[in-house]
Write a protein that holds these residues in place. Structure first.
Motif, PDB file in Angstrom:
ATOM      1  N   THR A  40       0.963  -1.354   0.000  1.00  0.00           N
ATOM      2  CA  THR A  40       0.023  -0.015   0.147  1.00  0.00           C
ATOM      3  C   THR A  40       0.864   1.249  -0.012  1.00  0.00           C
ATOM      4  O   THR A  40       1.970   1.082   0.460  1.00  0.00           O
ATOM      5  N   SER A  41       0.231   2.196  -0.312  1.00  0.00           N
ATOM      6  CA  SER A  41       1.207   3.595  -0.522  1.00  0.00           C
ATOM      7  C   SER A  41       1.008   4.388   0.697  1.00  0.00           C
ATOM      8  O   SER A  41       0.250   3.934   1.576  1.00  0.00           O
ATOM      9  N   GLY A  42       1.762   5.531   0.725  1.00  0.00           N
ATOM     10  CA  GLY A  42       1.335   6.445   1.861  1.00  0.00           C
ATOM     11  C   GLY A  42       2.552   6.696   2.782  1.00  0.00           C
ATOM     12  O   GLY A  42       2.652   7.714   3.271  1.00  0.00           O
ATOM     13  N   GLN A  85       5.702   8.266 -13.713  1.00  0.00           N
ATOM     14  CA  GLN A  85       5.612   9.742 -12.942  1.00  0.00           C
ATOM     15  C   GLN A  85       6.346  10.814 -13.512  1.00  0.00           C
ATOM     16  O   GLN A  85       6.407  11.923 -12.699  1.00  0.00           O
ATOM     17  N   ARG A 125      -1.570   8.963 -11.902  1.00  0.00           N
ATOM     18  CA  ARG A 125      -1.908   8.343 -10.780  1.00  0.00           C
ATOM     19  C   ARG A 125      -1.993   6.998 -10.980  1.00  0.00           C
ATOM     20  O   ARG A 125      -3.157   6.532 -11.433  1.00  0.00           O
ATOM     21  N   ARG A 166      -3.265   3.157  -9.995  1.00  0.00           N
ATOM     22  CA  ARG A 166      -4.163   2.580  -9.034  1.00  0.00           C
ATOM     23  C   ARG A 166      -3.705   1.057  -8.584  1.00  0.00           C
ATOM     24  O   ARG A 166      -3.165   0.485  -9.789  1.00  0.00           O
ATOM     25  N   ALA A 206       0.671   3.682  -5.680  1.00  0.00           N
ATOM     26  CA  ALA A 206      -0.507   3.542  -6.049  1.00  0.00           C
ATOM     27  C   ALA A 206      -1.784   3.701  -5.432  1.00  0.00           C
ATOM     28  O   ALA A 206      -1.323   3.575  -3.950  1.00  0.00           O
ATOM     29  N   GLU A 207      -2.978   4.289  -5.719  1.00  0.00           N
ATOM     30  CA  GLU A 207      -4.139   4.402  -4.882  1.00  0.00           C
ATOM     31  C   GLU A 207      -4.411   3.074  -4.322  1.00  0.00           C
ATOM     32  O   GLU A 207      -4.993   2.259  -5.202  1.00  0.00           O
ATOM     33  N   GLY A 208      -4.806   2.741  -3.234  1.00  0.00           N
ATOM     34  CA  GLY A 208      -5.284   1.540  -2.795  1.00  0.00           C
ATOM     35  C   GLY A 208      -4.233   0.527  -2.590  1.00  0.00           C
ATOM     36  O   GLY A 208      -3.169   0.786  -3.040  1.00  0.00           O
ATOM     37  N   GLU A 209      -4.696  -0.864  -2.473  1.00  0.00           N
ATOM     38  CA  GLU A 209      -3.675  -1.982  -2.426  1.00  0.00           C
ATOM     39  C   GLU A 209      -3.164  -2.784  -3.866  1.00  0.00           C
ATOM     40  O   GLU A 209      -4.087  -2.726  -4.751  1.00  0.00           O
ATOM     41  N   THR A 210      -2.069  -2.784  -3.692  1.00  0.00           N
ATOM     42  CA  THR A 210      -1.650  -3.639  -4.906  1.00  0.00           C
ATOM     43  C   THR A 210      -1.013  -5.085  -4.532  1.00  0.00           C
ATOM     44  O   THR A 210      -0.580  -5.287  -3.488  1.00  0.00           O
TER      45      THR A 210
END
Ligand code: S3P
Length: 442
Positions: A6-8, A340, A389, A391, A414-418
């Motif tokens: 997950t990102s963040g 990016q 962006r 996902r 990514a937004e959300g889980e990979t």
């Protein structure tokens, strides 16, 4: 196995990456041919190098841990090993009683083919299903011209290869593709040739074999893109090798730190051989904040501590020509960086990507597209439009270690889980990748 990302969180801190895969293979193969005991520190116990280890043992070379009672741990449990290789001398290998299993390692198969071409015995090289699909004609052809008998599937172009070596002749060989594996196979066979071996490269492929052979006392010279090895008049001296961290492994951490906001990472003790430094130069050209903090030499190779910090935003670049062999293994992670970067990043002259562990043009494009990347497949590379962006998505490694790790870095953005499926292949080159990544995200 699966990896969930997950990102963040930014990546911060100092770390190391496991030893260089190319140098680890060569330390064993050349150590086996040396006249005496080779010491290897920081050897990479990845699945690929374990294949080379098994093969040199089958050929009669003893390899033992250097004062380490735990022995040589399997790929999943260690990121480094210190070894002693009891060299058998150039003429001391023994005829194997079983086939030589190269697993999925192209470097093992192609470099061994060069050595086996010079032996006056019979041997069979084989590998797993993935390696059986990869081209071997590129090594078999020049070795046949030097005098070896090599048979294999599809007119001797695919594994398994049956090799009857013997007295070899010199050759003046122009590589059709810039390949360090082919160059090395011809040079290793050249150790057994009665006349000089000359290899002409279209571009600068990694030169670890040349550096190691020179340090062992071989009469090897380079003029531009031409390497010449004179016939042997003496034994090969054993080396004391300290393997630097693999720049191709460090690449994932450096790109991640360049892209994830708030990151600052130092990767210590990384090989910065100019024939491997194409990604660093490309990241700089894209405006990334990557730098060499300190550099020195170890075991005949330039080494440094590398720092990468997240910056203001990258710009697209064109990557082509002689730069390609200098970052060939880094193109999957460069594709992630390109998602990016503002503008269209174009990679050309990289058709070699199609014959790596997977067809990396197809697999990189296919998997990154699942995450929302705008990436167009081309016959000899790809074009990536950015910035986008990404996902989170469920993506596949296709049993390709570099693709798996590139997708993990994409997951950090990514937004959300990979979810990356089939991640056991990461141990082919970077055992402990997940733990290193996690340790930087605390
Ligand atoms: C390698 C050479 C390169 C590279 C591979 C390792 C080596 O392959 O992609 O991961 O150790 O010589 P090619 O020689 O096929 O380009």
């Amino acid at each position: 196995m699966e990896l969930h990302i997950t990102s963040g969180r930014p990546l911060r801190g100092r770390t190391r990456v496991p030893g260089d895969k190319s140098i680890s293979h060569r330390a064993l193969l050349l150590g086996a041919l040396a006249d005496g005991v080779t010491r290897v520190r920081g050897w990479l116990p990845a699945t690929d190098c374990q294949a080379t280890l098994r093969c040199v043992q089958v050929l009669g070379a003893e390899v033992s841990p250097l004062a380490e009672p735990a022995g040589i741990a399997p790929a999943s449990r260690a990121s480094s090993a210190d070894l002693l290789v009891q060299g058998r001398g150039l003429r001391g290998l023994r005829e194997p009683t079983e086939y030589l299993n190269c697993g999925g390692s192209g470097t093992t198969a192609r470099l061994l083919a060069g050595i086996l071409a010079g032996q006056s015995f019979f041997s069979i090289l084989d590998g797993n299903e993935q390696l059986r699909r990869r081209p071997m004609g590129r090594v078999a052809d020049p070795l046949r011209w030097m005098g070896a008998t090599i048979l294999g599937r599809e007119s001797g172009r695919l594994l398994p290869l049956a090799i009857q070596g013997g007295d070899l002749e010199g050759v003046d060989y122009t590589l059709p593709v810039a390949s360090a594996q082919v160059k090395s196979a011809v040079l290793l066979a050249g150790l057994y040739a009665q006349a000089s071996v000359i290899v002409r490269e279209p571009g600068p492929a990694r030169d670890h074999t040349e550096r190691m052979l020179t340090a062992m006392g071989a009469d090897l010279t380079r003029a531009g893109n031409v390497v010449a090895l004179a016939p042997r008049t003496s034994v090969l001296m054993p080396l004391d090798i300290t393997v630097p961290g693999d720049p191709s492994s460090a690449a994932f951490l450096l790109v991640a730190a360049s892209l994830v906001p708030g990151s600052e990472v130092v990767v210590e003790n990384v090989g910065i051989n100019p024939t491997r430094a194409g990604l660093l130069e490309t990241l700089e050209a894209m405006g990334a904040r990557v730098e060499i903090l300190d550099q020195w030499e170890a075991g005949g190779e330039p080494v440094g501590d590398l720092r990468a910090c997240a910056g203001e935003g990258l710009k697209a670049v064109e990557v082509a020509g002689p730069l390609i062999p200098r970052l060939i293994d880094e193109l999957p992670i460069l594709a992630v960086a390109a998602t990016q970067a503002s503008g269209v990043t174009v990679v050309r002259d990289a058709e070699e990507l199609r014959v790596k562990e997977t067809d990396r043009i197809a697999t990189v494009a296919g998997e990154l597209r699942k995450m929302g990347a705008e990436i167009e497949e081309r016959p000899d590379g790809f074009a990536v439009a950015g910035p986008v962006r990404l996902r989170g998505a469920v993506v596949e490694s296709h049993n390709d270690h570099r693709l798996a790790m590139a997708l993990a870095v994409a997951g950090l953005l990514a937004e959300g889980e990979t979810v990356i499926r089939g991640t056991e292949c990461i141990a082919d080159s970077f055992p402990g990748f997940e733990a290193v990544l996690e340790s930087l995200r605390d």
